[in-house]
Design a protein around this motif. Structure first.
Motif, PDB file in Angstrom:
ATOM      1  N   GLU A 129     -43.786  -9.569  54.085  1.00  0.00           N
ATOM      2  CA  GLU A 129     -44.182  -8.220  54.477  1.00  0.00           C
ATOM      3  C   GLU A 129     -43.009  -7.258  54.398  1.00  0.00           C
ATOM      4  N   ASN A 130     -41.830  -7.747  54.698  1.00  0.00           N
ATOM      5  CA  ASN A 130     -40.598  -6.966  54.642  1.00  0.00           C
ATOM      6  C   ASN A 130     -39.435  -7.945  54.547  1.00  0.00           C
ATOM      7  N   GLU A 131     -38.225  -7.491  54.808  1.00  0.00           N
ATOM      8  CA  GLU A 131     -37.071  -8.372  54.668  1.00  0.00           C
ATOM      9  C   GLU A 131     -37.033  -9.492  55.703  1.00  0.00           C
ATOM     10  N   MET A 132     -37.783  -9.364  56.765  1.00  0.00           N
ATOM     11  CA  MET A 132     -37.729 -10.321  57.854  1.00  0.00           C
ATOM     12  C   MET A 132     -38.950 -11.230  57.941  1.00  0.00           C
ATOM     13  N   VAL A 133     -40.150 -10.690  57.740  1.00  0.00           N
ATOM     14  CA  VAL A 133     -41.391 -11.397  58.043  1.00  0.00           C
ATOM     15  C   VAL A 133     -42.041 -11.930  56.760  1.00  0.00           C
ATOM     16  N   GLY A 134     -42.283 -13.249  56.732  1.00  0.00           N
ATOM     17  CA  GLY A 134     -42.902 -13.847  55.559  1.00  0.00           C
ATOM     18  C   GLY A 134     -43.683 -15.101  55.910  1.00  0.00           C
ATOM     19  N   TYR A 135     -44.529 -15.540  54.960  1.00  0.00           N
ATOM     20  CA  TYR A 135     -45.383 -16.711  55.146  1.00  0.00           C
ATOM     21  C   TYR A 135     -45.385 -17.532  53.864  1.00  0.00           C
ATOM     22  N   ALA A 136     -45.455 -18.860  54.020  1.00  0.00           N
ATOM     23  CA  ALA A 136     -45.640 -19.765  52.891  1.00  0.00           C
ATOM     24  C   ALA A 136     -46.747 -20.749  53.249  1.00  0.00           C
ATOM     25  N   LEU A 137     -47.482 -21.191  52.232  1.00  0.00           N
ATOM     26  CA  LEU A 137     -48.653 -22.039  52.478  1.00  0.00           C
ATOM     27  C   LEU A 137     -48.765 -23.082  51.382  1.00  0.00           C
ATOM     28  N   GLY A 138     -49.567 -24.138  51.686  1.00  0.00           N
ATOM     29  CA  GLY A 138     -49.681 -25.166  50.678  1.00  0.00           C
ATOM     30  C   GLY A 138     -50.690 -26.245  50.997  1.00  0.00           C
ATOM     31  N   SER A 139     -50.418 -27.444  50.494  1.00  0.00           N
ATOM     32  CA  SER A 139     -51.354 -28.555  50.554  1.00  0.00           C
ATOM     33  C   SER A 139     -51.629 -28.995  51.984  1.00  0.00           C
ATOM     34  N   PHE A 140     -52.852 -29.488  52.199  1.00  0.00           N
ATOM     35  CA  PHE A 140     -53.282 -30.057  53.476  1.00  0.00           C
ATOM     36  C   PHE A 140     -53.035 -29.093  54.637  1.00  0.00           C
ATOM     37  N   GLY A 141     -53.317 -27.811  54.389  1.00  0.00           N
ATOM     38  CA  GLY A 141     -53.274 -26.833  55.453  1.00  0.00           C
ATOM     39  C   GLY A 141     -51.899 -26.397  55.904  1.00  0.00           C
ATOM     40  N   MET A 142     -50.856 -26.774  55.174  1.00  0.00           N
ATOM     41  CA  MET A 142     -49.513 -26.396  55.604  1.00  0.00           C
ATOM     42  C   MET A 142     -49.351 -24.875  55.575  1.00  0.00           C
ATOM     43  N   LEU A 143     -48.885 -24.331  56.678  1.00  0.00           N
ATOM     44  CA  LEU A 143     -48.664 -22.899  56.818  1.00  0.00           C
ATOM     45  C   LEU A 143     -47.430 -22.698  57.678  1.00  0.00           C
ATOM     46  N   VAL A 144     -46.474 -21.915  57.169  1.00  0.00           N
ATOM     47  CA  VAL A 144     -45.241 -21.669  57.908  1.00  0.00           C
ATOM     48  C   VAL A 144     -44.948 -20.171  57.900  1.00  0.00           C
ATOM     49  N   ALA A 145     -44.178 -19.719  58.881  1.00  0.00           N
ATOM     50  CA  ALA A 145     -43.838 -18.308  59.003  1.00  0.00           C
ATOM     51  C   ALA A 145     -42.373 -18.162  59.367  1.00  0.00           C
ATOM     52  N   THR A 146     -41.789 -17.041  58.943  1.00  0.00           N
ATOM     53  CA  THR A 146     -40.426 -16.695  59.328  1.00  0.00           C
ATOM     54  C   THR A 146     -40.406 -15.264  59.831  1.00  0.00           C
ATOM     55  N   PHE A 147     -39.528 -14.996  60.779  1.00  0.00           N
ATOM     56  CA  PHE A 147     -39.367 -13.649  61.315  1.00  0.00           C
ATOM     57  C   PHE A 147     -37.898 -13.216  61.286  1.00  0.00           C
ATOM     58  N   ASP A 148     -37.100 -13.967  60.508  1.00  0.00           N
ATOM     59  CA  ASP A 148     -35.691 -13.631  60.366  1.00  0.00           C
ATOM     60  C   ASP A 148     -35.232 -13.741  58.910  1.00  0.00           C
ATOM     61  N   GLY A 149     -36.147 -13.424  57.991  1.00  0.00           N
ATOM     62  CA  GLY A 149     -35.794 -13.432  56.575  1.00  0.00           C
ATOM     63  C   GLY A 149     -35.658 -14.804  55.964  1.00  0.00           C
ATOM     64  N   GLY A 150     -36.174 -15.813  56.637  1.00  0.00           N
ATOM     65  CA  GLY A 150     -36.124 -17.164  56.090  1.00  0.00           C
ATOM     66  C   GLY A 150     -34.994 -18.018  56.623  1.00  0.00           C
ATOM     67  N   LYS A 151     -34.190 -17.457  57.532  1.00  0.00           N
ATOM     68  CA  LYS A 151     -33.125 -18.286  58.117  1.00  0.00           C
ATOM     69  C   LYS A 151     -33.723 -19.437  58.922  1.00  0.00           C
ATOM     70  N   SER A 152     -34.885 -19.204  59.514  1.00  0.00           N
ATOM     71  CA  SER A 152     -35.609 -20.274  60.203  1.00  0.00           C
ATOM     72  C   SER A 152     -37.094 -20.111  59.910  1.00  0.00           C
ATOM     73  N   TRP A 153     -37.798 -21.237  59.889  1.00  0.00           N
ATOM     74  CA  TRP A 153     -39.235 -21.253  59.613  1.00  0.00           C
ATOM     75  C   TRP A 153     -39.939 -22.039  60.714  1.00  0.00           C
TER      76      TRP A 153
END
Length: 266
Positions: free
Chosen positions: A81-105
């Motif tokens: 969404e911006n430099e900080m907030v993002g989402y990744a998704l994949g097989s078997f319902g995997m869904l992850v989010a970051t709110f610090d630009g990907g430094k932690s998920w």
């Protein structure tokens, strides 16, 4: 792959890997991989189970199943969404989010209405809303007030590989040329004839949602000029088309043989 500007972008794929670039893709830094995720995500839910929070054991069980054969499951889509907030998704319902630009998920298995852990295949922002699509006709929209992805039932039982649209119209597409259309932002859906028999791999819409382009890995490129109510075939070289993005007067198509620029009528 998703870039928020000409310099900053992220790529996700096999082995649960997420990479980040600060220089337009010239160089990349790894932010996450499956081995790191296996430990951190299991600990994330284990802390909640140990604290007596109800309902979290099933997410531990899902993760155990996902990592049973090792940290090899792929991410199939990523969006920021911006430099900080993002989402990744994949097989078997995997869904992850970051709110610090990907430094932690953080795992978001508990923040999506996906009790069957259906595969999640693609993510896209349309009209300011964020949508995910997956198998068994699954479509989800991010409810920002709840901080979770809510299900939008379509009535379709096959897999969706992508979604596009605009101005209140959504078009989810996928297996065996299937296209399902909603004219009310996902509250109701109807099937549309695309004229494509192979699976639709990608698509894009103009800003107003009127022009739609869909492509297939079996060589089909179809266009709609009425916001997805009807489609007609375009004459294109026989290629395996894997991606499509509309530009003014043309479209950029990704193929297994490289990039192809398709001229279009304005």
């Amino acid at each position: 792959m998703y870039f928020i500007n000409g310099q900053k972008g992220w790529a996700a794929g096999h082995d649960g890997v997420i990479l980040h670039s600060e220089d337009g893709g010239e160089s990349w830094v790894k932010q996450l991989d499956g081995r790191q995720a296996e430990y951190e995500f299991i600990q994330h839910y284990k802390r909640r189970v140990d604290a007596g929070q109800l309902g979290y054991q099933r997410y531990l069980d899902e993760l155990a199943a996902n990592f049973r054969s090792g940290p090899s499951l792929p991410y199939l889509g990523i969006w920021f969404e911006n430099e900080m907030v993002g989402y990744a998704l994949g097989s078997f319902g995997m869904l992850v989010a970051t709110f610090d630009g990907g430094k932690s998920w953080k795992p978001w298995l508990d923040r999506i209405d996906n009790p069957q852990a259906l595969n999640l295949n693609a993510v896209r922002a349309i009209d300011g809303e964020l949508y995910l699509v997956g198998e068994r006709g699954a479509v989800f929209r991010l409810d920002r007030s709840q901080g979770r992805f809510v299900s939008l039932p379509t009535g379709y039982q096959g897999s969706f590989f992508g979604i596009t649209g605009g101005s209140g119209v959504l078009l989810a597409f996928g297996l065996r040329g299937s296209v399902w259309r909603s004219a009310d932002s996902g509250r109701s859906w109807n099937r549309v004839e695309s004229g494509v028999t192979g699976s639709i791999s990608d698509g894009d819409s103009s800003a107003d949602g009127r022009k739609v382009l869909l492509v297939s890995a079996t060589g089909d490129v179809v266009e709609s000029l009425d916001a997805g109510l009807s489609f007609h075939s375009l004459t294109v070289p026989p290629k395996a088309y894997t991606g499509a993005r509309l530009l003014p007067g043309s479209a950029v198509l990704a193929t297994l043989q490289g990039i192809y620029l398709l001229p279009l009528n304005p």
